[in-house]
Every structure is written in structure tokens, then in C-alpha cells.
Design a protein around this motif. Structure first.
Motif, mmCIF file in Angstrom:
data_model
loop_
_atom_site.group_PDB
_atom_site.id
_atom_site.type_symbol
_atom_site.label_atom_id
_atom_site.label_comp_id
_atom_site.label_asym_id
_atom_site.label_seq_id
_atom_site.Cartn_x
_atom_site.Cartn_y
_atom_site.Cartn_z
ATOM 1 N N LYS A 80 -5.943 157.167 84.246
ATOM 2 C CA LYS A 80 -5.296 158.267 83.540
ATOM 3 C C LYS A 80 -3.957 157.781 82.982
ATOM 4 C CE LYS A 80 -7.398 161.883 86.403
ATOM 5 N NZ LYS A 80 -7.167 163.050 87.282
ATOM 6 N N ILE A 81 -3.685 158.145 81.735
ATOM 7 C CA ILE A 81 -2.458 157.710 81.068
ATOM 8 C C ILE A 81 -1.790 158.944 80.466
ATOM 9 C CG2 ILE A 81 -1.486 156.259 79.245
ATOM 10 C CD1 ILE A 81 -3.957 154.469 79.484
ATOM 11 N N TYR A 82 -0.541 159.185 80.850
ATOM 12 C CA TYR A 82 0.133 160.373 80.310
ATOM 13 C C TYR A 82 1.656 160.219 80.396
ATOM 14 C CZ TYR A 82 0.624 161.872 85.231
ATOM 15 O OH TYR A 82 0.926 161.935 86.570
ATOM 16 N N ASN A 83 2.328 161.058 79.630
ATOM 17 C CA ASN A 83 3.799 161.079 79.571
ATOM 18 C C ASN A 83 4.375 159.687 79.296
ATOM 19 O OD1 ASN A 83 3.544 163.766 80.189
ATOM 20 N ND2 ASN A 83 4.409 163.638 82.241
ATOM 21 N N ILE A 84 3.805 159.018 78.290
ATOM 22 C CA ILE A 84 4.285 157.679 77.937
ATOM 23 C C ILE A 84 5.494 157.802 77.028
ATOM 24 C CG2 ILE A 84 3.670 155.504 76.810
ATOM 25 C CD1 ILE A 84 2.301 156.090 79.544
ATOM 26 N N LYS A 85 6.509 156.984 77.314
ATOM 27 C CA LYS A 85 7.801 157.109 76.645
ATOM 28 C C LYS A 85 8.151 155.845 75.860
ATOM 29 C CE LYS A 85 9.320 159.936 80.583
ATOM 30 N NZ LYS A 85 9.080 161.207 79.874
ATOM 31 N N VAL A 86 9.047 156.005 74.897
ATOM 32 C CA VAL A 86 9.626 154.857 74.187
ATOM 33 C C VAL A 86 10.558 154.127 75.144
ATOM 34 C CG1 VAL A 86 11.178 154.194 72.321
ATOM 35 C CG2 VAL A 86 9.453 155.971 71.941
ATOM 36 N N LYS A 87 10.475 152.800 75.153
ATOM 37 C CA LYS A 87 11.376 151.986 75.964
ATOM 38 C C LYS A 87 12.138 151.020 75.068
ATOM 39 C CE LYS A 87 10.558 153.541 80.120
ATOM 40 N NZ LYS A 87 11.633 154.040 81.018
ATOM 41 N N GLU A 88 13.326 150.630 75.493
ATOM 42 C CA GLU A 88 14.243 149.884 74.623
ATOM 43 C C GLU A 88 13.916 148.411 74.489
ATOM 44 O OE1 GLU A 88 16.544 151.134 72.622
ATOM 45 O OE2 GLU A 88 15.743 153.058 73.288
ATOM 46 N N GLY A 89 13.001 147.894 75.298
ATOM 47 C CA GLY A 89 12.612 146.499 75.174
ATOM 48 C C GLY A 89 13.515 145.565 75.972
ATOM 49 N N GLY A 90 13.426 144.280 75.653
ATOM 50 C CA GLY A 90 14.170 143.263 76.387
ATOM 51 C C GLY A 90 13.300 142.047 76.612
ATOM 52 N N MET A 91 13.634 141.249 77.603
ATOM 53 C CA MET A 91 12.859 140.062 77.928
ATOM 54 C C MET A 91 11.689 140.460 78.831
ATOM 55 S SD MET A 91 14.462 137.807 76.212
ATOM 56 C CE MET A 91 13.841 136.230 76.816
ATOM 57 N N ILE A 92 10.452 140.202 78.342
ATOM 58 C CA ILE A 92 9.242 140.642 79.044
ATOM 59 C C ILE A 92 8.234 139.495 79.062
ATOM 60 C CG2 ILE A 92 7.385 142.347 79.106
ATOM 61 C CD1 ILE A 92 9.148 144.190 77.422
ATOM 62 N N ARG A 93 7.578 139.301 80.190
ATOM 63 C CA ARG A 93 6.547 138.277 80.298
ATOM 64 C C ARG A 93 5.243 138.793 79.706
ATOM 65 N NH1 ARG A 93 5.953 133.539 82.403
ATOM 66 N NH2 ARG A 93 8.042 133.664 83.347
#
Length: 454
Positions: A218-231
């Protein structure tokens, strides 16, 4: 060198894109300008490899693929003993109501043979294998605190490993992603047997990869995130700008199957597929509480999306949905045996001459509403955007054996499909749209329990 600059050239050409009312951020030039820093040499090389894989996944004759899928469904409906044919071999204890589910759901030992699921996909994503053949990875920890060095046992650690993996979950859990979850190729996320929620954080990104299965979550209430260093893999991490708030974002990827997911209330789209993504099947989903549900193709200028081929099958588009189920540019979308019980503006829309074959769906039109003392009728299923009828009348938008209730109607266009390679089993007398309630009965996340048919 020229080919490696394809993405940069694409970003530049988006400068002429006209923003639209309620537009998805992916349709705005500002979004792509913000994301230019992500397309360094690493991602350019990833894009080049993915483009070759996408071309290899493309079906030269999409009508044959959609015809074969329809024949499989029709075989069930037309069977002399339809009720028995929809059941498994478990004395009636399991009711698997469509050909995808019949492949695995009635086996009480499904938990001991999880990877059989990969043999069950149909439609344009039918060659998707996910993590089949690879080892199992059991997620034991719902946390997502380490983006560069993910903790073993977390979902982020699992999806960034090299090679095929079949990912399961030790127990029910809510996973709140701190930033977008960037998947590597050859992965299956399998939530059967427990309750897995991706909620209240970032969504899932399927970018420049292949062979991805997402099932039973189940996938819900997904938000915008500011980003950064991600693997994004075992061997690479890098800077990511702001995510767009999609539940699942498919970006330049191929052989993707999304099955039995329940989704609602994401900041942007529930599922978007753009940048030449193809060979995708979205099946058995349950979608509610959202405005712009699915976007297939983000730009009127990106003609490489002509390669896009997507099957939507056995999904339930439910309460409090507004529009875009889907909205397509270019490409070929086979919409078969879905249940459209609610929309507030329209169900299927598009621009730039996409092919949309609507087959055996049920459309229940919305009730008329009063706005400013005027009665508003929004019962039309279809919407062609930013194009005169003199142009769109040639687009291939066809309705075959659909069922229309409460005044719903579909405006067809393009030539009649006289030469479509139907088998005899397609040409049944019953209208498949009338079977949609049965075929989509178990849409969304299933309550599977180990040791019992699902």
C-alpha cells in the motif's frame, strides 16, 4: 558523445513546453531546469544503457500483444463452466477471477514458491522477471535513516544491491521514506503475507532500470522531498534534487510490472511513466483519493515516448478520483477490463496522438452537479487536450465491448480496427464489460496468509 547528450537536449527542448492547469510538475519547464544537475556523466551513461534496453523491450506489433491478452481473458469468460474455471483446485476455497491471479493465487503453498509470481505477468510487461532466480532478501527494519550507507535489513539497502533479489518482509510495517527510494534493476518487492505500507514520506523511483516487480503493498500520503545525496546502487550515490511526490515514478525504464497495489493521496501522480519507458503492465490495483492519477509521457515535445507501451488491466479506479486514468502522450495504451466507478472530470485523456484501445471496461458516469446555478455534465470518458477535432479525429481511440452506465459515453476516433489479429476466442458474443465486477473483485492489496490460498 552525441548520444550521451540526448537527455540534455531533451531538457533544453522542454523550454517551449506550455504549463497547463493543474499540471503535473513533470510537465513544467521549471521542474526539468531544477533537475539538470542530476544528469552527470554517470546518469548519462545509465540513460544510454536503459535506452537500448527499452528499445529491445518494445513490441513491434502492439496489436498482436493486446489481442493475445484479450484472448486469454475471453477464454475464461467464454468457458462452458465459467464459475469452475475461475476457481483453483482447492474445493472452491479460492476465487481467482482473472488470468493473472489464476496463475498463482489458488496455490496454498504460494509462500514456498514466491518466485512463481514472475511467470504470471501478461500484457506489455509480460517479459518482466523482477528478481526471479536471485536470492531472497528479508526486510526486517522499517527505518530509513541512512541514505548513503543504508542499514542492512532495510528496504533501501535491499533495492540498491547489485544483481537480482526477491525482497520480502519479516512482518507488517510502515516505511516512511526520508527521500525517494531509487531501485536498481532485477528486483521484486513482494509484500504478500504481511501488511506493508509506504506512507507519509517519499515515493519509489524506477529510473533507467529494467525488470522491476512491485506487488502487494500500500502506498499513500507521498510527499515532495528536497533531495540530497542518495545511494542508487552498491557502487554509486549522487546528488538528487527535489522529488516530485509521485507514488511510483517510472523514468526511462522497461519491463515493469505493478500488481495488487493500493494507492491514494500522493502529492503528484499515483503512477507516472515518462522518458521512453515501455513494456509496462499495471494490474489489479485499487486507486482512490487523488486528482491526477496516472501520467504516461510528460512532454508534447518528447517524441521518443512513441516507444511507450502500457497495459492497464483489472484495476479499480475508485472513490474521489478526478482525472487522468490515464493521461497519455504518444505511445500505445491497452486499457482492458478495468472498473471506472468514479471520476470528477474525465477518465482517459491525452495529446500528441497516443493510441488508446479501451476494451471490456465498465464506466459509471458521475452524477450531474450544480455549479453556479448551472448543471454540469461530466459523463464523457475521454478528453483530447490542446488539439482541434480536425487533428484528433485521426487518433486511434477505440472502445471495444465497453459497458457504459449512468450516462457515461466514449467519443471514438481513428479508423476501425478491422485488421487487428484477433483469435476466434476473442470474438465471443457476451460483452466483456459486463464481467468487470468479477474480474476486478480482488483488486488492491490482498490479505494473503501463509499456508492458505491467497
Amino acid at each position: 558523445m552525441a548520444r550521451s547528450l540526448d537527455i540534455i537536449l531533451f531538457l533544453l527542448c522542454l523550454a517551449v513546453l506550455t504549463p497547463t492547469l493543474n499540471a503535473n510538475p513533470l510537465e513544467k519547464n521549471e521542474y526539468w531546469e531544477e533537475h539538470v544537475p542530476e544528469f552527470d556523466s554517470y546518469w548519462q551513461e545509465r540513460a544510454k544503457v536503459a535506452k537500448e534496453a527499452n528499445q529491445a523491450a518494445y513490441f513491434v506489433d502492439p496489436y498482436a500483444v493486446s489481442g493475445n491478452f484479450t484472448a486469454t481473458v475471453s477464454e475464461i469468460i467464454a468457458a462452458k463452466s465459467a464459475r469452475r474455471s475461475l476457481r483453483g483446485n482447492n474445493n472452491g476455497t479460492c476465487m481467482a477471477t482473472n488470468p493473472i491471479d489464476r496463475c498463482w493465487r489458488c496455490d496454498p503453498n504460494w509462500a514456498n514458491n514466491r518466485q512463481k509470481l514472475a511467470d504470471c505477468v501478461q500484457g506489455f510487461g509480460r517479459n518482466t522477471r523482477g528478481g526471479k532466480g536471485g536470492p531472497f532478501y528479508v526486510v526486517t527494519d522499517p527505518s530509513d535513516n541512512e541514505l548513503l550507507d543504508p542499514k542492512p535489513g532495510t528496504l533501501r539497502h535491499a533495492v540498491t544491491r547489485n544483481g537480482p533479489l526477491w525482497i520480502t518482509f519479516a512482518r507488517s510495517m510502515v516505511i516512511t521514506l526520508q527521500q525517494e527510494l531509487i531501485m536498481s534493476s532485477d528486483k521484486t518487492i513482494d509484500g504478500r503475507g504481511v501488511e506493508v505500507y509506504i506512507a507519509n514520506g517519499a515515493g519509489i523511483t524506477v529510473q533507467f532500470v529494467k525488470n522491476i516487480i512491485i506487488h502487494g503493498i500500500k502506498i499513500y500520503n507521498i510527499k515532495v522531498k528536497e533531495g540530497g545525496m542518495i545511494r542508487d546502487s552498491e557502487s554509486h550515490y549522487g546528488f538528487r534534487t527535489k522529488s516530485d511526490g509521485d507514488g511510483i515514478s517510472i523514468f526511462g525504464a522497461s519491463n515493469v510490472w505493478i500488481d495488487h497495489v493500493s494507492m491514494r493521496n500522493c502529492t503528484d501522480g499515483l503512477i507516472d511513466a515518462i522518458m521512453g519507458s515501455t513494456a509496462i503492465t499495471i494490474s489489479n490495483g485499487h486507486f482512490t483519493d487523488h486528482n491526477e492519477v496516472m501520467l504516461f509521457g510528460a512532454s508534447d515535445d518528447y517524441s521518443d515516448d512513441k516507444i511507450m507501451q502500457i497495459t492497464l488491466a483489472f484495476n479499480h479506479f475508485g472513490k474521489r478520483l478526478v482525472q487522468r486514468m490515464p493521461r497519455a502522450r504518444f505511445g500505445f495504451v491497452h486499457v482492458v477490463n478495468n472498473d471506472y466507478t468514479h471520476w470528477e472530470m474525465y477518465a482517459m485523456g491525452g495529446s500528441q496522438n497516443p493510441t488508446i484501445i479501451s476494451e471490456g471496461n465498465r464506466f459509471i458516469g458521475p452524477d450531474n452537479v450544480m455549479v453556479g446555478g448551472n448543471q454540469l455534465n461530466l459523463k464523457e470518458v475521454t478528453k483530447r487536450e490542446y488539439t482541434d477535432e480536425s487533428v484528433w479525429k485521426n487518433w486511434q481511440w477505440r472502445s471495444i465491448n465497453d459497458e457504459f452506465l449512468n450516462g457515461a459515453y466514449f467519443i471514438q476516433s481513428g479508423p476501425e480496427l478491422k485488421n487487428r489479429p484477433f483469435s476466434k476466442k476473442d470474438m465471443i458474443t457476451a460483452k466483456p464489460g459486463s464481467y468487470v465486477g468479477r474480474l476486478t473483485r480482488y483488486s488492491g492489496n490482498l490479505q494473503c496468509r501463509v499456508g492458505k490460498p491467497c
